[in-house]
Scaffold this motif. Structure first.
Motif, PDB file in Angstrom:
ATOM      1  N   VAL A  31       0.835  -1.202   0.000  1.00  0.00           N
ATOM      2  CA  VAL A  31       0.000   0.000   0.000  1.00  0.00           C
ATOM      3  C   VAL A  31       0.870   1.253   0.000  1.00  0.00           C
ATOM      4  O   VAL A  31       0.647   2.180  -0.790  1.00  0.00           O
ATOM      5  CB  VAL A  31      -0.979  -0.005   1.194  1.00  0.00           C
ATOM      6  CG1 VAL A  31      -1.635   1.353   1.389  1.00  0.00           C
ATOM      7  CG2 VAL A  31      -2.035  -1.089   1.000  1.00  0.00           C
ATOM      8  N   VAL A  32       1.867   1.291   0.858  1.00  0.00           N
ATOM      9  CA  VAL A  32       2.768   2.450   0.915  1.00  0.00           C
ATOM     10  C   VAL A  32       3.476   2.638  -0.428  1.00  0.00           C
ATOM     11  O   VAL A  32       3.537   3.748  -0.958  1.00  0.00           O
ATOM     12  CB  VAL A  32       3.786   2.303   2.065  1.00  0.00           C
ATOM     13  CG1 VAL A  32       4.890   3.348   1.965  1.00  0.00           C
ATOM     14  CG2 VAL A  32       3.079   2.396   3.410  1.00  0.00           C
ATOM     15  N   SER A  34       2.526   1.633  -3.413  1.00  0.00           N
ATOM     16  CA  SER A  34       1.569   2.067  -4.439  1.00  0.00           C
ATOM     17  C   SER A  34       1.204   3.532  -4.275  1.00  0.00           C
ATOM     18  O   SER A  34       1.114   4.276  -5.264  1.00  0.00           O
ATOM     19  CB  SER A  34       0.306   1.203  -4.385  1.00  0.00           C
ATOM     20  OG  SER A  34       0.606  -0.132  -4.728  1.00  0.00           O
ATOM     21  N   LEU A  35       0.992   3.966  -3.034  1.00  0.00           N
ATOM     22  CA  LEU A  35       0.666   5.375  -2.800  1.00  0.00           C
ATOM     23  C   LEU A  35       1.845   6.286  -3.161  1.00  0.00           C
ATOM     24  O   LEU A  35       1.645   7.379  -3.710  1.00  0.00           O
ATOM     25  CB  LEU A  35       0.234   5.589  -1.348  1.00  0.00           C
ATOM     26  CG  LEU A  35      -1.115   4.965  -0.983  1.00  0.00           C
ATOM     27  CD1 LEU A  35      -1.372   5.104   0.525  1.00  0.00           C
ATOM     28  CD2 LEU A  35      -2.253   5.577  -1.780  1.00  0.00           C
ATOM     29  N   LEU A  36       3.057   5.837  -2.879  1.00  0.00           N
ATOM     30  CA  LEU A  36       4.230   6.614  -3.268  1.00  0.00           C
ATOM     31  C   LEU A  36       4.371   6.681  -4.788  1.00  0.00           C
ATOM     32  O   LEU A  36       4.755   7.720  -5.336  1.00  0.00           O
ATOM     33  CB  LEU A  36       5.495   6.032  -2.638  1.00  0.00           C
ATOM     34  CG  LEU A  36       5.672   6.313  -1.149  1.00  0.00           C
ATOM     35  CD1 LEU A  36       6.866   5.533  -0.595  1.00  0.00           C
ATOM     36  CD2 LEU A  36       5.838   7.798  -0.886  1.00  0.00           C
ATOM     37  N   LEU A  38       1.905   6.689  -6.922  1.00  0.00           N
ATOM     38  CA  LEU A  38       0.921   7.692  -7.351  1.00  0.00           C
ATOM     39  C   LEU A  38       1.396   9.104  -7.045  1.00  0.00           C
ATOM     40  O   LEU A  38       1.202  10.024  -7.849  1.00  0.00           O
ATOM     41  CB  LEU A  38      -0.428   7.423  -6.684  1.00  0.00           C
ATOM     42  CG  LEU A  38      -1.158   6.168  -7.136  1.00  0.00           C
ATOM     43  CD1 LEU A  38      -2.419   5.956  -6.299  1.00  0.00           C
ATOM     44  CD2 LEU A  38      -1.482   6.231  -8.621  1.00  0.00           C
ATOM     45  N   THR A  39       2.047   9.278  -5.901  1.00  0.00           N
ATOM     46  CA  THR A  39       2.579  10.586  -5.516  1.00  0.00           C
ATOM     47  C   THR A  39       3.675  11.037  -6.483  1.00  0.00           C
ATOM     48  O   THR A  39       3.687  12.187  -6.933  1.00  0.00           O
ATOM     49  CB  THR A  39       3.124  10.546  -4.075  1.00  0.00           C
ATOM     50  OG1 THR A  39       2.068  10.142  -3.196  1.00  0.00           O
ATOM     51  CG2 THR A  39       3.674  11.888  -3.646  1.00  0.00           C
ATOM     52  N   TRP A  90      -3.030  -2.882  -7.705  1.00  0.00           N
ATOM     53  CA  TRP A  90      -3.966  -1.755  -7.724  1.00  0.00           C
ATOM     54  C   TRP A  90      -5.338  -2.151  -7.194  1.00  0.00           C
ATOM     55  O   TRP A  90      -5.999  -1.359  -6.513  1.00  0.00           O
ATOM     56  CB  TRP A  90      -4.030  -1.137  -9.120  1.00  0.00           C
ATOM     57  CG  TRP A  90      -2.692  -0.589  -9.485  1.00  0.00           C
ATOM     58  CD1 TRP A  90      -1.828  -1.068 -10.420  1.00  0.00           C
ATOM     59  CD2 TRP A  90      -2.019   0.511  -8.865  1.00  0.00           C
ATOM     60  NE1 TRP A  90      -0.661  -0.333 -10.413  1.00  0.00           N
ATOM     61  CE2 TRP A  90      -0.752   0.646  -9.482  1.00  0.00           C
ATOM     62  CE3 TRP A  90      -2.361   1.404  -7.852  1.00  0.00           C
ATOM     63  CZ2 TRP A  90       0.156   1.633  -9.110  1.00  0.00           C
ATOM     64  CZ3 TRP A  90      -1.452   2.390  -7.476  1.00  0.00           C
ATOM     65  CH2 TRP A  90      -0.212   2.493  -8.103  1.00  0.00           C
ATOM     66  N   LEU A  93      -4.932  -2.277  -3.462  1.00  0.00           N
ATOM     67  CA  LEU A  93      -4.929  -0.917  -2.922  1.00  0.00           C
ATOM     68  C   LEU A  93      -6.357  -0.394  -2.824  1.00  0.00           C
ATOM     69  O   LEU A  93      -6.763   0.158  -1.804  1.00  0.00           O
ATOM     70  CB  LEU A  93      -4.084   0.018  -3.785  1.00  0.00           C
ATOM     71  CG  LEU A  93      -4.092   1.486  -3.357  1.00  0.00           C
ATOM     72  CD1 LEU A  93      -3.493   1.661  -1.973  1.00  0.00           C
ATOM     73  CD2 LEU A  93      -3.367   2.349  -4.379  1.00  0.00           C
ATOM     74  N   LYS A  94      -7.141  -0.584  -3.881  1.00  0.00           N
ATOM     75  CA  LYS A  94      -8.546  -0.160  -3.868  1.00  0.00           C
ATOM     76  C   LYS A  94      -9.304  -0.863  -2.746  1.00  0.00           C
ATOM     77  O   LYS A  94     -10.063  -0.235  -2.008  1.00  0.00           O
ATOM     78  CB  LYS A  94      -9.212  -0.443  -5.208  1.00  0.00           C
ATOM     79  CG  LYS A  94     -10.696  -0.070  -5.220  1.00  0.00           C
ATOM     80  CD  LYS A  94     -11.579  -0.896  -6.106  1.00  0.00           C
ATOM     81  CE  LYS A  94     -11.414  -2.359  -6.122  1.00  0.00           C
ATOM     82  NZ  LYS A  94     -12.513  -3.156  -5.542  1.00  0.00           N
ATOM     83  N   LEU A  97      -8.284   0.693   0.574  1.00  0.00           N
ATOM     84  CA  LEU A  97      -8.800   2.060   0.749  1.00  0.00           C
ATOM     85  C   LEU A  97     -10.309   2.088   0.922  1.00  0.00           C
ATOM     86  O   LEU A  97     -10.832   3.004   1.580  1.00  0.00           O
ATOM     87  CB  LEU A  97      -8.380   2.932  -0.441  1.00  0.00           C
ATOM     88  CG  LEU A  97      -6.878   3.205  -0.568  1.00  0.00           C
ATOM     89  CD1 LEU A  97      -6.596   4.025  -1.821  1.00  0.00           C
ATOM     90  CD2 LEU A  97      -6.327   3.879   0.678  1.00  0.00           C
TER      91      LEU A  97
END
Length: 103
Positions: A31-32, A34-36, A38-39, A90, A93-94, A97
């Motif tokens: 998760v971290v 994947s979020l990074l 996207l960032t 992904w 991750l969805k 979230l």
């Protein structure tokens, strides 16, 4: 459950993918990462800093692989199923979230 080498669809693959991500720390690292990713992507697009895009696979796979090798103690599904595995990242991750999957 299907054997790891035989999947006819992503729908058939995803339960196997989740089975390979039972460890909470491994899931959290995914998760971290994947979020990074996207960032980094958003930052690169907004500020036109295109060389940052080279870090996307390093960050994405880096966090995931640390989770697998040190916490889950298995080989990442990416090695045998790269496309389905990327899709799984992904979808997982969805699911995290939206509260469908604990992390």
């Amino acid at each position: 459950m299907n054997k790891p080498d035989s999947f006819s669809s992503f729908q058939a693959f995803y339960p196997y993918y989740l089975q390979e991500h039972k460890n909470r720390t491994c899931r959290r690292l995914h998760v971290v990462g994947s979020l990074l990713v996207l960032t980094i992507l958003l930052y690169a697009v907004v500020f036109g800093n295109w060389p940052l895009l080279w870090f996307i696979p390093v960050v994405g796979y880096g966090f995931a692989w640390v989770g697998h090798f040190f916490f889950e103690h298995n080989k990442p599904a990416t090695f045998k199923h790269p496309i389905y595995s990327l899709m799984g990242d992904w979808v997982m991750l969805k699911d995290v979230l939206t509260g469908k999957l604990r992390w």
